[in-house]
Design an enzyme around this catalytic site. Structure first.
Site, mmCIF file in Angstrom:
data_model
loop_
_atom_site.group_PDB
_atom_site.id
_atom_site.type_symbol
_atom_site.label_atom_id
_atom_site.label_comp_id
_atom_site.label_asym_id
_atom_site.label_seq_id
_atom_site.Cartn_x
_atom_site.Cartn_y
_atom_site.Cartn_z
ATOM 1 N N HIS A 235 0.866 -1.241 -0.020
ATOM 2 C CA HIS A 235 -0.307 -0.013 0.000
ATOM 3 C C HIS A 235 1.016 1.297 -0.190
ATOM 4 C CE1 HIS A 235 -2.786 3.113 1.411
ATOM 5 N NE2 HIS A 235 -3.734 2.413 1.268
ATOM 6 N N CYS A 273 -4.032 2.404 -4.339
ATOM 7 C CA CYS A 273 -4.874 3.271 -3.634
ATOM 8 C C CYS A 273 -4.971 4.652 -4.353
ATOM 9 C CB CYS A 273 -4.511 3.451 -2.136
ATOM 10 S SG CYS A 273 -5.424 4.346 -1.198
ATOM 11 N N HIS A 300 -7.811 0.257 -3.881
ATOM 12 C CA HIS A 300 -8.623 1.195 -2.971
ATOM 13 C C HIS A 300 -9.151 2.257 -3.535
ATOM 14 C CE1 HIS A 300 -6.338 -0.271 1.058
ATOM 15 N NE2 HIS A 300 -7.049 -1.034 0.103
ATOM 16 N N ASP A 353 -12.889 3.110 -0.611
ATOM 17 C CA ASP A 353 -12.011 3.120 0.618
ATOM 18 C C ASP A 353 -12.834 4.574 1.354
ATOM 19 O OD1 ASP A 353 -9.891 3.124 2.218
ATOM 20 O OD2 ASP A 353 -8.434 4.031 0.943
ATOM 21 N N HIS A 354 -12.775 4.469 2.621
ATOM 22 C CA HIS A 354 -13.233 5.455 3.483
ATOM 23 C C HIS A 354 -14.453 5.968 2.858
ATOM 24 C CE1 HIS A 354 -8.887 6.478 4.374
ATOM 25 N NE2 HIS A 354 -9.135 5.107 4.616
ATOM 26 N N TYR A 370 -14.369 4.629 8.196
ATOM 27 C CA TYR A 370 -15.048 3.366 8.024
ATOM 28 C C TYR A 370 -16.551 3.047 8.714
ATOM 29 C CZ TYR A 370 -10.632 1.880 6.017
ATOM 30 O OH TYR A 370 -9.674 1.765 5.036
HETATM 31 C C1 DNO Z 1 -6.274 3.182 5.550
HETATM 32 C C2 DNO Z 1 -5.745 1.961 5.011
HETATM 33 C C3 DNO Z 1 -4.482 1.478 5.590
HETATM 34 C C4 DNO Z 1 -3.816 0.308 4.944
HETATM 35 C C5 DNO Z 1 -2.544 -0.011 5.326
HETATM 36 C C6 DNO Z 1 -2.095 -1.244 4.616
HETATM 37 O O1 DNO Z 1 -7.738 3.377 5.335
HETATM 38 O O2 DNO Z 1 -5.971 1.980 3.549
HETATM 39 O O3 DNO Z 1 -4.603 1.337 6.739
HETATM 40 O O4 DNO Z 1 -4.818 -0.899 5.170
HETATM 41 O O5 DNO Z 1 -1.673 0.894 4.917
HETATM 42 O O6 DNO Z 1 -1.245 -1.979 5.162
#
Ligand code: DNO
Length: 395
Positions: A235, A273, A300, A353-354, A370
């Site tokens: 990531h 991401c 993501h 994501d989020h 989340y």
């Molecule tokens: C946050 C996530 C991160 C991700 C880590 C992977 O929202 O994208 O915490 O899970 O960095 O190790």
């Protein structure tokens, strides 16, 4: 074929249940054994038990997010060799239990970092924000990191000071909490003292040295991942810029190129991401997704709005500096390519994501970023966009 729609689930204690996730229309979850501290082996039975719970809800679990890398491995001090052996054992155990992808990061001390967890949108929903002035203010005037001043120019320091002066006592406490509290998925809640001590472990570790540590990790771990049939997906740094004087090595196109070259294997790949990479001033995320498409093992999807000084906030999934239309189009193209090649692992997994804290979730205790409804909105919008792109270009 559609991308696989996944949802991050924090395990049995997550206020968003597996049934909620099914109602969101996701077909997979990504989860982790969050109760096992970094450096310890994940036992096969526990992985199996978690898999059973997920499967019984009719959901798929093939991606782990994350297996955390112990700090000793990152600094190559202390018991790092033991922790590396344990990491490899965990990968073997995951492979035996049918997990095919592991998301992880190589960020020093902190996983993702924000300064504001309740940044109010015009609509009244709450977003996550990274404010550069706030971060510098915390670094110089709260943490009082030795030499912090050397990392910034006069302008930045003056703006940070001005920012700090107008913060009341509660806002100062909130700022500290936002930065140091373990955000969901992170490993530790830090006190100010513990945080300073953790930072000290990196004194003398330059960016070049840290890069060597990461590449040594890859050289040691990827051969095991290959044997175990588990694809590793790093990531990117979030935010993708140096903070607290710590080295950053997974922030931009060159970093990705280099880490993929160091161990050229289909098992050495990326969690793409869009929000993390999108926050980098010089990152052209659409070009990057095309360039690295065949090494993307997990995606993501989220959006951000950048400000000139490096600050950003998390916007709605389809509105912001990330061109979500072209991102999804590129992903569908890559997926089609994998299908044409006859790959068994052709399907690409994404997750929203989020999301903003909104509606009923505003009255609930939720994990920052989340909560259910904001992510549901994000997933719904992304799904609609994907359908439109698929019908227009892929059928
Ligand atoms: C946050 C996530 C991160 C991700 C880590 C992977 O929202 O994208 O915490 O899970 O960095 O190790």
């Amino acid at each position: 074929m559609k991308l696989e729609q996944a949802w991050r689930w924090y395990g049995p204690d997550d206020p968003v249940s597996l049934l909620d996730i099914k109602q969101a229309g996701a077909s997979a979850v990504v989860t982790a054994l969050h109760h096992i501290p970094p450096g310890q082996v994940w036992p096969q039975e526990e992985i199996m038990d978690r898999g059973k719970v997920v499967r019984e809800s009719g959901l798929n679990w093939s991606i782990v997010e994350s297996v955390a890398v112990h700090e000793d491995i990152k600094t190559r001090t202390g018991s790092y060799q033991l922790y590396l052996d344990n990491y490899k054992q965990t990968l073997e155990n995951l492979g035996i239990c049918g997990i095919t992808t592991v998301c992880y990061n190589f960020m020093p001390v902190l996983d993702w970092t924000r300064t504001h967890l309740n940044f109010q949108m015009k609509s009244g929903s709450l977003a996550l924000r990274f404010d550069r002035n706030a971060l510098i203010a915390f670094d110089c005037f709260v943490l009082k990191r030795p030499d912090a001043h050397m990392d910034f120019n006069e302008d930045q320091l003056a703006q940070a000071e001005q920012y700090f002066k107008q913060l009341g006592p509660k806002a100062r406490i909130d700022l500290q909490r936002s930065i140091l509290m373990g955000l969901p998925g992170t490993v530790e809640d830090f006190s100010l003292d513990d945080f300073s001590t953790s930072l000290q472990a990196y004194r003398g570790i330059s960016e070049a040295t840290f890069r060597e540590h990461f590449y040594a990790f890859l050289k040691e771990v990827i051969p095991t991942a290959e044997k175990a049939g588990v694809k590793m997906a790093v990531h990117p740094d979030d935010p993708p810029m140096p903070i607290f004087g710590l080295p950053r090595i997974v922030s931009n196109e060159k970093d990705l190129e280099q880490l993929l070259e160091v161990v050229d294997s289909p098992y050495n790949g990326i969690t793409f991401c869009t929000g993390s990479l999108g926050a980098g001033a010089d990152n052209d995320v659409t070009a990057m997704i095309k360039k690295f498409s065949n090494k993307i093992h997990f995606v993501h999807l989220r959006n951000i709005i950048k400000e000139p000084n490096g600050s950003f906030y998390e916007s709605d999934h389809l509105t912001g500096d990330v061109d979500m239309f072209n991102i999804i189009r590129a992903l569908l193209e890559e997926q089609q390519q994998r299908i044409d090649e006859g790959r068994l692992d052709s399907r690409i997994t994404m997750r929203p994501d989020h999301g903003h804290q909104m509606l009923d979730d505003l009255r609930k205790q939720t994990y920052p970023g989340y909560s259910a409804i904001g992510r549901l909105r994000g997933l719904g919008e992304l799904r609609g966009l994907e359908l439109g792109i698929e019908k227009s270009f892929f059928s």
